[in-house]
Enzyme design. Structure first.
Site, PDB file in Angstrom:
ATOM      1  N   LYS A   4       0.859  -1.180   0.000  1.00  0.00           N
ATOM      2  CA  LYS A   4       0.000   0.000   0.000  1.00  0.00           C
ATOM      3  C   LYS A   4       0.895   1.229   0.000  1.00  0.00           C
ATOM      4  O   LYS A   4       1.675   1.439   0.923  1.00  0.00           O
ATOM      5  CB  LYS A   4      -0.900  -0.016   1.232  1.00  0.00           C
ATOM      6  N   LYS A  22      -2.209  -1.566  -3.848  1.00  0.00           N
ATOM      7  CA  LYS A  22      -3.046  -0.370  -3.806  1.00  0.00           C
ATOM      8  C   LYS A  22      -2.202   0.871  -3.913  1.00  0.00           C
ATOM      9  O   LYS A  22      -1.166   0.928  -3.244  1.00  0.00           O
ATOM     10  CB  LYS A  22      -3.807  -0.408  -2.468  1.00  0.00           C
TER      11      LYS A  22
HETATM   12  C1  PBG Z   1      -7.451   3.195   5.848  1.00  0.00           C
HETATM   13  C2  PBG Z   1      -7.726   3.084   4.388  1.00  0.00           C
HETATM   14  C3  PBG Z   1      -7.537   4.057   3.395  1.00  0.00           C
HETATM   15  C4  PBG Z   1      -8.033   3.488   2.215  1.00  0.00           C
HETATM   16  C5  PBG Z   1      -8.458   2.214   2.520  1.00  0.00           C
HETATM   17  N1  PBG Z   1      -8.243   1.973   3.869  1.00  0.00           N
HETATM   18  C6  PBG Z   1      -7.037   5.443   3.464  1.00  0.00           C
HETATM   19  C7  PBG Z   1      -5.642   5.730   3.818  1.00  0.00           C
HETATM   20  O1  PBG Z   1      -4.789   4.844   3.981  1.00  0.00           O
HETATM   21  O2  PBG Z   1      -5.390   6.921   3.997  1.00  0.00           O
HETATM   22  C8  PBG Z   1      -8.095   4.178   0.870  1.00  0.00           C
HETATM   23  C9  PBG Z   1      -9.212   3.748   0.001  1.00  0.00           C
HETATM   24  C10 PBG Z   1      -9.517   4.654  -1.144  1.00  0.00           C
HETATM   25  O3  PBG Z   1      -8.866   5.685  -1.390  1.00  0.00           O
HETATM   26  O4  PBG Z   1     -10.481   4.334  -1.855  1.00  0.00           O
HETATM   27  N2  PBG Z   1      -6.132   3.106   6.202  1.00  0.00           N
HETATM   28 ZN    ZN Z   2      -5.673   3.804   8.308  1.00  0.00          ZN
END
Ligand code: PBG
Ligand code: ZN
Length: 320
Positions: A191, A244
């Site tokens: 991520k 992601k």
């Molecule tokens: C929580 C989380 C996030 C997303 C999924 N789980 C946001 C982040 O890490 O700031 C992003 C999902 C999206 O942008 O559609 N940690």
């Molecule tokens: Zn988070």
């Protein structure tokens, strides 16, 4: 070989297609809020809504009718504090939502996003140390505790998105110890710290109040590092691996696919969805772009796609 002999014919063209997209490949994200009788459109994500728990039954029925098999739940609590305590309450928003969905739709797959950023008053994905930096080792104990409450509520799969080190192992141990050996872990393994999450953070009220997430999420300059993250999570016994964002990160998807034999998931994130919706709204792109983009994710090697487009694409596939 002259491929044109085949390409010229629509039926033959379809017969030799290498990549397919099916409704069962789709996972739909849902945002759940406290309250009653709420189905409110999210300003940054047109066509996506905040649902109160009592409105979920209707929504899941609609998804089932479209052939969609799974949702991933995000909770938006009324109250936040420094330790994100709303995240691991028996009657927390996600726990209530899971119980509601599973009691009425036992076959429907409910995945829960396990993170603290929606529940902490500072908006970071973990517990802060005295210097205001996320404390990895303390945080993973909380993450494991959150995952357990989700499993106890009936979640089919838990999906930690915090990117702390060793949290997959911590969750696995906690679940096994408490009789949830069969609940798989879908790990956000690669991520990236990305600006593509902007619309989500508005929707979930989870933007950090200071600093950024670069201390725990990945640096988008790097690709080898993603291989290492995936390897570690698989060693810790992750059952699914998420990459992601999706669209600009398909090189990572391809590398993970080629290097690891795993259940590979991509998250087609909020910023990607918002961009596409806006371009379609302005008449710059045809809505066929949605199908094309999702096919490209599959072609890169994804098995499953988490996407806000799930409902519209399910309708499109149905009509093809
Ligand atoms: C929580 C989380 C996030 C997303 C999924 N789980 C946001 C982040 O890490 O700031 C992003 C999902 C999206 O942008 O559609 N940690
Ligand atoms: Zn988070």
């Amino acid at each position: 070989m002259r491929m044109r002999r085949i390409r010229n014919n629509k039926v033959m063209r379809e017969m030799v297609q290498e990549t397919t997209l099916e409704v069962k490949d789709l996972i739909y994200p849902l945002f759940v809020v406290e309250g009653e009788n709420i189905k409110q459109e999210i300003p940054t994500l047109v066509g996506q809504y905040h649902y109160s728990v009592d409105m979920l039954d209707t929504e899941i029925t609609e998804l089932e009718n479209l052939g969609i098999k799974a949702v991933i739940l995000f909770g938006i609590p009324d109250n936040k504090d420094s330790t994100g305590s709303g995240a691991y309450e028996k009657n927390g928003i996600v726990q209530k939502a899971v119980r509601e969905i599973k009691s009425k739709h036992p076959e429907f797959i409910v995945i829960t996003d396990v993170c603290m950023c929606e529940y902490t008053d500072h908006g970071h994905c973990g517990i802060l140390d005295e210097c205001g930096v996320v404390d990895n080792d303390t945080t993973i104990n909380y993450i494991a505790k959150i995952a357990l409450t989700h499993a106890e509520a009936g979640a089919d799969i838990v999906a930690p998105s915090d990117m702390m080190d060793f949290r997959v192992r911590a969750i696995r141990e906690e679940l096994d110890k408490n009789g949830f050996k069969n609940v798989p872990i879908m790990s956000y393994a690669a991520k990236y710290a990305s600006s593509y999450y902007g619309p989500f953070r508005e929707a979930a009220g989870s933007a950090p109040s200071f600093g950024d997430r670069k201390g725990y999420q990945m640096d988008f300059h790097n690709s080898n590092e993603a291989m290492r993250e995936v390897e570690l999570d698989l060693d810790e016994d992750a059952d699914f691996i998420i990459v992601k964002p999706a669209l600009s990160y398909l090189d990572i998807v391809r590398r993970v696919h080629d290097n690891f034999n795993t259940n590979l998931v991509v998250y087609n994130v909020s910023g990607e969805y918002a961009m596409i919706k806006e371009a379609i709204k302005q008449g710059l792109l045809s809505e066929k772009i949605i199908y094309e983009n999702l096919i490209c994710m599959k072609r890169a090697g994804a098995k499953l796609i988490i996407t806000y487009h799930a409902k519209e694409i399910a309708k499109m596939i149905g009509e093809r």
